[in-house]
Design a protein around this motif. Structure first.
Motif, short mmCIF file in Angstrom:
data_model
loop_
_atom_site.label_atom_id
_atom_site.label_comp_id
_atom_site.label_asym_id
_atom_site.label_seq_id
_atom_site.Cartn_x
_atom_site.Cartn_y
_atom_site.Cartn_z
N GLU A 118 0.83 -1.19 0.00
CA GLU A 118 0.00 0.00 0.00
C GLU A 118 0.88 1.26 0.00
OE1 GLU A 118 -3.23 -0.02 -0.10
OE2 GLU A 118 -3.94 -1.91 0.76
N VAL A 119 0.28 2.38 -0.36
CA VAL A 119 0.96 3.66 -0.23
C VAL A 119 1.29 3.89 1.24
CG1 VAL A 119 0.68 6.16 -0.44
CG2 VAL A 119 -0.20 4.65 -2.24
N ASP A 120 2.56 4.15 1.56
CA ASP A 120 2.93 4.29 2.96
C ASP A 120 3.45 5.67 3.33
OD1 ASP A 120 5.30 4.04 1.58
OD2 ASP A 120 6.15 2.50 2.86
N GLY A 121 3.66 6.57 2.36
CA GLY A 121 4.11 7.91 2.67
C GLY A 121 2.98 8.76 3.22
N GLY A 122 3.26 9.54 4.26
CA GLY A 122 2.23 10.33 4.89
C GLY A 122 1.58 11.34 3.97
N ARG A 123 2.38 12.04 3.16
CA ARG A 123 1.80 13.04 2.26
C ARG A 123 0.90 12.39 1.22
NH1 ARG A 123 4.01 18.17 2.31
NH2 ARG A 123 5.87 18.44 3.62
N GLU A 124 1.34 11.25 0.70
CA GLU A 124 0.54 10.56 -0.30
C GLU A 124 -0.78 10.05 0.29
OE1 GLU A 124 4.81 10.46 -1.46
OE2 GLU A 124 3.69 9.96 0.36
N ARG A 125 -0.71 9.52 1.50
CA ARG A 125 -1.93 9.03 2.14
C ARG A 125 -2.88 10.18 2.48
NH1 ARG A 125 -0.65 6.58 7.03
NH2 ARG A 125 1.59 6.88 6.81
N ALA A 126 -2.30 11.34 2.85
CA ALA A 126 -3.14 12.51 3.14
C ALA A 126 -3.87 12.99 1.88
CB ALA A 126 -2.29 13.63 3.72
N ALA A 127 -3.16 12.98 0.75
CA ALA A 127 -3.80 13.41 -0.50
C ALA A 127 -4.92 12.46 -0.88
CB ALA A 127 -2.76 13.49 -1.61
N LEU A 128 -4.69 11.15 -0.71
CA LEU A 128 -5.74 10.17 -1.01
C LEU A 128 -6.92 10.31 -0.06
CD1 LEU A 128 -3.52 7.03 -1.74
CD2 LEU A 128 -4.90 8.31 -3.40
N LEU A 129 -6.64 10.61 1.20
CA LEU A 129 -7.71 10.82 2.18
C LEU A 129 -8.60 11.98 1.76
CD1 LEU A 129 -9.14 10.47 4.90
CD2 LEU A 129 -7.25 11.72 5.97
N ASP A 130 -8.00 13.11 1.41
CA ASP A 130 -8.79 14.28 1.03
C ASP A 130 -9.61 14.02 -0.23
OD1 ASP A 130 -8.10 15.98 3.14
OD2 ASP A 130 -6.24 16.59 2.16
N GLU A 131 -8.99 13.39 -1.22
CA GLU A 131 -9.74 13.15 -2.45
C GLU A 131 -10.84 12.11 -2.23
OE1 GLU A 131 -9.13 12.06 -7.18
OE2 GLU A 131 -7.36 12.21 -5.89
N SER A 132 -10.56 11.09 -1.43
CA SER A 132 -11.58 10.09 -1.13
C SER A 132 -12.79 10.72 -0.45
CB SER A 132 -11.01 9.00 -0.21
OG SER A 132 -10.09 8.19 -0.89
N LEU A 133 -12.55 11.60 0.51
CA LEU A 133 -13.66 12.25 1.19
C LEU A 133 -14.50 13.07 0.23
CD1 LEU A 133 -11.93 13.29 4.52
CD2 LEU A 133 -13.81 11.67 4.27
N ALA A 134 -13.85 13.74 -0.70
CA ALA A 134 -14.59 14.52 -1.70
C ALA A 134 -15.48 13.61 -2.55
CB ALA A 134 -13.62 15.31 -2.58
N VAL A 135 -14.94 12.45 -2.94
CA VAL A 135 -15.72 11.52 -3.77
C VAL A 135 -16.86 10.92 -2.96
CG1 VAL A 135 -15.63 9.33 -5.02
CG2 VAL A 135 -13.79 11.01 -5.31
N ILE A 136 -16.58 10.47 -1.75
CA ILE A 136 -17.60 9.81 -0.93
C ILE A 136 -18.76 10.75 -0.64
CG2 ILE A 136 -18.06 8.88 1.38
CD1 ILE A 136 -15.11 7.78 1.25
N THR A 137 -18.47 11.96 -0.20
CA THR A 137 -19.55 12.89 0.12
C THR A 137 -20.34 13.27 -1.12
OG1 THR A 137 -17.97 14.74 0.05
CG2 THR A 137 -18.46 13.79 2.21
N ALA A 138 -19.69 13.37 -2.28
CA ALA A 138 -20.42 13.65 -3.52
C ALA A 138 -21.34 12.49 -3.87
CB ALA A 138 -19.44 13.92 -4.66
N LEU A 139 -20.87 11.26 -3.74
CA LEU A 139 -21.70 10.10 -4.06
C LEU A 139 -22.87 9.97 -3.09
CD1 LEU A 139 -18.92 7.53 -4.99
CD2 LEU A 139 -20.51 8.66 -6.55
N TRP A 140 -22.66 10.31 -1.82
CA TRP A 140 -23.75 10.27 -0.85
C TRP A 140 -24.91 11.19 -1.24
CZ3 TRP A 140 -20.65 11.00 4.33
CH2 TRP A 140 -20.12 9.77 4.74
N SER A 141 -24.61 12.24 -1.99
CA SER A 141 -25.64 13.25 -2.27
C SER A 141 -26.78 12.71 -3.11
CB SER A 141 -25.01 14.44 -3.00
OG SER A 141 -24.69 14.09 -4.35
N GLY A 142 -26.55 11.64 -3.86
CA GLY A 142 -27.55 11.13 -4.77
C GLY A 142 -27.61 11.87 -6.09
N GLU A 143 -26.80 12.90 -6.23
CA GLU A 143 -26.73 13.65 -7.49
C GLU A 143 -25.74 12.99 -8.45
OE1 GLU A 143 -28.77 16.17 -8.04
OE2 GLU A 143 -29.59 15.95 -6.01
N THR A 144 -25.82 13.35 -9.72
CA THR A 144 -24.86 12.85 -10.70
C THR A 144 -23.49 13.46 -10.40
OG1 THR A 144 -26.58 12.63 -12.36
CG2 THR A 144 -24.30 12.69 -13.15
N VAL A 145 -22.49 12.62 -10.31
CA VAL A 145 -21.15 13.06 -9.88
C VAL A 145 -20.19 13.02 -11.06
CG1 VAL A 145 -19.21 12.57 -8.34
CG2 VAL A 145 -21.57 12.25 -7.54
#
Length: 260
Positions: A118-145
């Motif tokens: 897995e990605v083990d660098g802190g900066r890389e994991r932080a970037a994936l965390l932020d982008e994942s949250l953006a995707v997850i919350t957008a998908l939760w909306s029920g709108e077209t993403v």
């Protein structure tokens, strides 16, 4: 202050049936929440049984009717955000809107990331965390993403059903210090999972309040074994009784039956 239990899914507690039984006892004893560690391996303890957090959460949802529950915390860098979006909505529906999603970077201290490729660098994991949250919350909306990021792609998809909990499933973000980036991330969402002393927590919350404007409706979930009053004075809104990693089923049941 609300009270919960924080369960390590290792050893005897690797069995989701055991975690469900403990969660049901915690609910009966008056606790407000049940939260579970999220790990897939403990490389430093190769003989230790490790349970799946997400299957355990489904068992907990089915075994309880009142408590909030969730992972504390899941490292999103090792998960596909579309899978997390589906799983969290399913758990939210199964429980009638009781899920809390705790997220963070995780730690590679025992090689849990690097030894699985897995990605083990802190900066890389932080970037994936932020982008994942953006995707997850957008998908939760029920709108077209439409999301076209450096790591993830959503090309005009709509995810239904939407969560029971509105405006969204609460998201609690882990942080360990007064570094700005993790606290800015936490301030964008609904709560903080701090790993800090009471004094340090007060400093962290001052930074969060600076970003948010205030702390109204913002949860602060401390998992510890002592200094409850000091943490409450520092701003904690949740006290999670943290059970030790090697706890047995009998010991865990005894601990939760004593109540908050």
């Amino acid at each position: 202050m609300r009270h919960g239990v924080y369960l390590p899914p290792f050893g005897e507690l690797a069995d989701p049936r055991v975690l469900a039984d403990i969660a049901a006892e915690a609910e009966s004893a008056g606790f407000d929440g049940v939260f579970v560690w999220d790990h897939v391996a403990r490389a430093d303890e190769p003989d230790l049984a490790v349970g799946d957090c997400w299957i355990a959460l489904a068992a907990i949802a089915a075994a309880t009717s009142r408590v909030l529950f969730g992972p504390r915390v899941t490292p999103l860098s090792r998960r596909r955000p579309q899978d997390v979006a589906r799983e969290t909505v399913a758990l939210d529906l199964l429980s009638g809107g009781r899920l809390v999603l705790g997220v963070g970077l995780g730690s590679d201290a025992t090689g849990e990331f690097s030894r699985l490729g897995e990605v083990d660098g802190g900066r890389e994991r932080a970037a994936l965390l932020d982008e994942s949250l953006a995707v997850i919350t957008a998908l939760w909306s029920g709108e077209t993403v439409h999301h076209h990021g450096p790591a993830y792609e959503v090309d005009g998809l709509r995810f239904l059903p939407t969560p029971v909990r509105q405006p969204r499933i609460p998201i609690w973000v882990a942080a360990q210090s007064v570094r700005r980036a993790p606290l800015r991330r936490a301030a964008r969402y609904d709560g903080l999972c701090p790993e800090a002393s009471p004094d340090r927590l007060a400093d962290m919350l001052a930074v969060v309040a600076e970003y948010r404007g205030d702390l109204d409706g913002f949860d602060v979930a401390v998992a510890a074994t002592e200094d409850r009053d000091a943490y409450e004075r520092a701003g904690a809104t949740w006290w999670l009784r943290s059970l030790p990693m090697g706890v047995s089923r009998a010991e865990a049941l005894c601990a939760v039956r004593r109540g908050p």
